[in-house]
Design a protein around this motif. Sequence first.
Motif, PDB file in Angstrom:
ATOM      1  N   THR A   1       0.832  -0.858  -0.448  1.00  0.00           N
ATOM      2  CA  THR A   1       0.134  -0.183  -0.019  1.00  0.00           C
ATOM      3  C   THR A   1       0.940   1.728   0.338  1.00  0.00           C
ATOM      4  O   THR A   1       0.305   2.130  -0.023  1.00  0.00           O
ATOM      5  N   ASN A   2       1.786   1.040   0.387  1.00  0.00           N
ATOM      6  CA  ASN A   2       3.610   2.039  -0.060  1.00  0.00           C
ATOM      7  C   ASN A   2       3.397   3.107  -1.572  1.00  0.00           C
ATOM      8  O   ASN A   2       2.835   2.131  -2.748  1.00  0.00           O
TER       9      ASN A   2
ATOM     10  N   GLY B   1      10.444  -1.715  -3.435  1.00  0.00           N
ATOM     11  CA  GLY B   1      10.357  -2.554  -3.090  1.00  0.00           C
ATOM     12  C   GLY B   1       9.056  -2.854  -1.999  1.00  0.00           C
ATOM     13  O   GLY B   1       9.173  -4.313  -1.487  1.00  0.00           O
ATOM     14  N   CYS B   2       8.922  -2.071  -1.162  1.00  0.00           N
ATOM     15  CA  CYS B   2       7.657  -2.412  -0.679  1.00  0.00           C
ATOM     16  C   CYS B   2       6.702  -2.005  -1.337  1.00  0.00           C
ATOM     17  O   CYS B   2       4.774  -1.841  -0.639  1.00  0.00           O
ATOM     18  N   GLN B   3       6.548  -1.681  -2.508  1.00  0.00           N
ATOM     19  CA  GLN B   3       5.158  -1.246  -3.728  1.00  0.00           C
ATOM     20  C   GLN B   3       5.021  -1.902  -4.034  1.00  0.00           C
ATOM     21  O   GLN B   3       4.596  -2.055  -4.634  1.00  0.00           O
ATOM     22  N   PHE B   4       6.265  -3.557  -4.576  1.00  0.00           N
ATOM     23  CA  PHE B   4       6.096  -3.963  -5.577  1.00  0.00           C
ATOM     24  C   PHE B   4       4.842  -5.553  -5.138  1.00  0.00           C
ATOM     25  O   PHE B   4       5.533  -6.093  -4.231  1.00  0.00           O
ATOM     26  N   ALA B   5       3.858  -5.966  -5.610  1.00  0.00           N
ATOM     27  CA  ALA B   5       2.599  -6.738  -5.346  1.00  0.00           C
ATOM     28  C   ALA B   5       4.122  -8.682  -5.860  1.00  0.00           C
ATOM     29  O   ALA B   5       3.960  -8.276  -7.332  1.00  0.00           O
TER      30      ALA B   5
ATOM     31  N   PHE C   1       9.651   8.739  -1.274  1.00  0.00           N
ATOM     32  CA  PHE C   1       9.050   7.548  -1.791  1.00  0.00           C
ATOM     33  C   PHE C   1       8.630   6.328  -1.259  1.00  0.00           C
ATOM     34  O   PHE C   1       7.711   5.336  -1.822  1.00  0.00           O
ATOM     35  N   ASP C   2       8.067   6.636   0.352  1.00  0.00           N
ATOM     36  CA  ASP C   2       7.423   6.200   1.208  1.00  0.00           C
ATOM     37  C   ASP C   2       7.607   4.462   0.712  1.00  0.00           C
ATOM     38  O   ASP C   2       6.907   3.378   0.444  1.00  0.00           O
TER      39      ASP C   2
END
Length: 160
Positions: A75-76, A142-146, A110-111
């Motif tokens: 969700t970032n 790397g915290c945004q890709f599913a 960049f969250d």
Amino acid sequence: MRQTVLRRTVLSTTAIGLALTATPAFACPAPNPNAPVVVTVTVKGPNSTLFNGKVRTKGHDVTTTTGGTHKCDGTNGAKNPAPVPTPTAALDDAAHQRGFAWDGAWYASFDDFSVDTIKNVSGGASAYWNISVNGTPTPVGGCQFALKAGDKVAFTWTSF
């Protein structure tokens, strides 16, 4: 006799039709997009493979020494509407499950985290840790890709 058979057929068909329309519909529960998945995580350092193995992961809060604790669940940056497994969460789970360390700074703009060190190997001023999934660099952090079950996640030390 023919009228009796016809009447029974009509009555039976009508009764079945009414029963089907009166039966409440049961909704299937929506799949959980953040259900744990198994992915392969590979960490390729400048001289050798530092880690390669299957990891069970899902999106979750991640804590690093440099970056602190932040969500890392897709969700970032509003990239996904609901939590999902992500590459950085998979790296974090691999580190916890297999006993190695990694670190990264948090960038609020960049969250997301920047992966800076894995197993004491730093990118430093001359390299960075590239993230790819199934052989393709991720277009987002790397915290945004599913991730999906079976994906191959690679963190590769890449010189400038």
